[in-house]
Design a protein around this motif. Structure first.
Motif, PDB file in Angstrom:
ATOM      1  N   GLU A  85       2.227   1.726  -3.535  1.00 24.78           N
ATOM      2  CA  GLU A  85       1.152   2.210  -4.411  1.00 24.78           C
ATOM      3  C   GLU A  85       0.857   3.683  -4.153  1.00 24.78           C
ATOM      4  O   GLU A  85       0.622   4.453  -5.093  1.00 24.78           O
ATOM      5  CB  GLU A  85      -0.099   1.366  -4.208  1.00 24.78           C
ATOM      6  CG  GLU A  85       0.033  -0.062  -4.706  1.00 24.78           C
ATOM      7  CD  GLU A  85      -1.184  -0.911  -4.367  1.00 24.78           C
ATOM      8  OE1 GLU A  85      -1.978  -0.477  -3.503  1.00 24.78           O
ATOM      9  OE2 GLU A  85      -1.334  -2.008  -4.954  1.00 24.78           O
ATOM     10  N   LYS A  92       0.832  -1.204   0.000  1.00 26.03           N
ATOM     11  CA  LYS A  92       0.000   0.000   0.000  1.00 26.03           C
ATOM     12  C   LYS A  92       0.871   1.260   0.000  1.00 26.03           C
ATOM     13  O   LYS A  92       0.563   2.252  -0.677  1.00 26.03           O
ATOM     14  CB  LYS A  92      -0.912  -0.008   1.227  1.00 26.03           C
ATOM     15  CG  LYS A  92      -1.759   1.250   1.424  1.00 26.03           C
ATOM     16  CD  LYS A  92      -2.835   1.386   0.380  1.00 26.03           C
ATOM     17  CE  LYS A  92      -3.722   2.602   0.638  1.00 26.03           C
ATOM     18  NZ  LYS A  92      -4.517   2.464   1.885  1.00 26.03           N
ATOM     19  N   GLU A  96       1.233   6.705  -6.814  1.00 27.18           N
ATOM     20  CA  GLU A  96       0.059   7.531  -7.115  1.00 27.18           C
ATOM     21  C   GLU A  96       0.319   9.004  -6.852  1.00 27.18           C
ATOM     22  O   GLU A  96      -0.081   9.867  -7.635  1.00 27.18           O
ATOM     23  CB  GLU A  96      -1.122   7.041  -6.258  1.00 27.18           C
ATOM     24  CG  GLU A  96      -2.398   7.829  -6.468  1.00 27.18           C
ATOM     25  CD  GLU A  96      -3.509   7.361  -5.535  1.00 27.18           C
ATOM     26  OE1 GLU A  96      -4.495   8.095  -5.395  1.00 27.18           O
ATOM     27  OE2 GLU A  96      -3.369   6.265  -4.947  1.00 27.18           O
ATOM     28  N   GLY A 114       6.372  -4.648  -5.789  1.00 29.16           N
ATOM     29  CA  GLY A 114       6.118  -3.259  -5.426  1.00 29.16           C
ATOM     30  C   GLY A 114       7.340  -2.381  -5.614  1.00 29.16           C
ATOM     31  O   GLY A 114       7.239  -1.242  -6.094  1.00 29.16           O
TER      32      GLY A 114
END
Length: 306
Positions: A149, A146, A153, A185
């Motif tokens: 990400e 997370k 983003e 990731g």
């Protein structure tokens, strides 16, 4: 004895105006045995002033010390199955998780947040060793992914502080799968052209070392940190040889090219900020990169021939 301790002594103390001394008022240096006042230690980011020994700190203490004004916004950790294997040893895995959550106030071993260092917006991920030894399970793996990400983003660099004993045995193969998933990731962050700096703290071992903790653009280690895959005792028993002094410590690994820098916690914020601004091609400081990174040892004739 209980009657004296529980009744007589408090009564005498109240009559004489005495107050009980907190147990954690003074903290002992593990290396020198020196007693340090806890307020002085806290103000020094839990680094012993005289010896430079780095004490373990919680994830939130690290975020507060590392980010500008101690301000940050926590990222919500994704929900995962709590006990997929219905594991039990001395106690149920669910009971063990509940105890650690109550003890630490955390959902799992990984805390991620957004904030800034010296005005530069970043995403920070911190492993907390006090939660089951910072072990990597599904919840920790999802939290790390997370964070990657979020960095992609929001187009921000990511700084990760590792502290772990390795994969979480209570989740078996599902824990080991996080090594591959977090590696993906890392690859996605690098494909986006965003810097990834890893700060290796004491200890960083097992599957964490074998995955995302050793895939950074730059690897920084805190002084004296134990960094490796298997433990030194296991290695000695396997190869039947005595390991060199300081083996698996930060300084030894820097001398042998496994980490790029060994930096005190007191200088970590300024060092990481300069490196990130260089990697992002921003105006960082008057200091060139050669003044930040340690010198590369000269290659002798004997080594060149070898």
């Amino acid at each position: 004895m209980n009657w004296i301790t529980n009744f007589v002594r408090p009564k005498i103390n109240s009559m004489l105006g005495r107050r009980d001394m907190p147990d954690n008022l003074w903290i002992k240096d593990p290396e020198t045995g020196e007693m340090v006042f806890h307020k002085d230690l806290e103000q020094n980011q839990f680094v012993i002033p005289s010896s430079g020994y780095h004490m373990k700190i919680t994830a939130k203490e690290r975020l507060k010390a590392f980010l500008d004004d101690g301000a940050y916004s926590l990222l919500e950790n994704p929900k995962v199955a709590l006990d997929p294997l219905k594991f039990r040893d001395e106690k149920r895995y669910t009971d063990r998780l509940r105890d650690y959550k109550a003890k630490t106030g955390l959902e799992d071993a990984v805390v991620s947040a957004t904030g800034s260092i010296e005005g530069l917006p970043i995403v920070v991920t911190v492993q907390d060793f006090s939660f089951m030894g910072g072990s990597l399970g599904m919840a920790a793996g999802e939290a790390i992914i997370k964070a990657f990400e979020t960095a992609i983003e929001q187009k921000k660099p990511l700084v990760l502080f590792s502290a772990s004993g390795g994969a979480r045995m209570q989740e078996g193969i599902l824990s080991l799968m996080q090594l591959a998933r977090t590696t993906v990731g890392v690859d996605r962050l690098k494909e986006a052209g965003l810097p990834y700096i890893v700060v290796l703290t004491n200890p960083t071992t097992g599957g964490v070392t074998a995955s995302y903790a050793m895939l950074g653009d730059i690897h920084i280690a805190e002084p004296g940190a134990v960094i490796g895959f298997a433990g030194a005792r296991v290695i000695e028993q396997t190869i039947r040889e005595k390991l060199p002094e300081g083996f698996q410590r930060s300084e030894y690994l820097m001398e042998h090219g496994m980490v790029d820098m060994v930096v005190s916690r007191l200088d970590m914020k300024a060092t990481v900020s300069r490196l990130l601004k260089i990697l992002l091609k921003e105006k960082a400081t008057e200091e060139p990169l050669a003044d930040i990174l340690p010198p590369v040892p000269a290659v002798t004739e004997a080594r060149a021939e070898a």
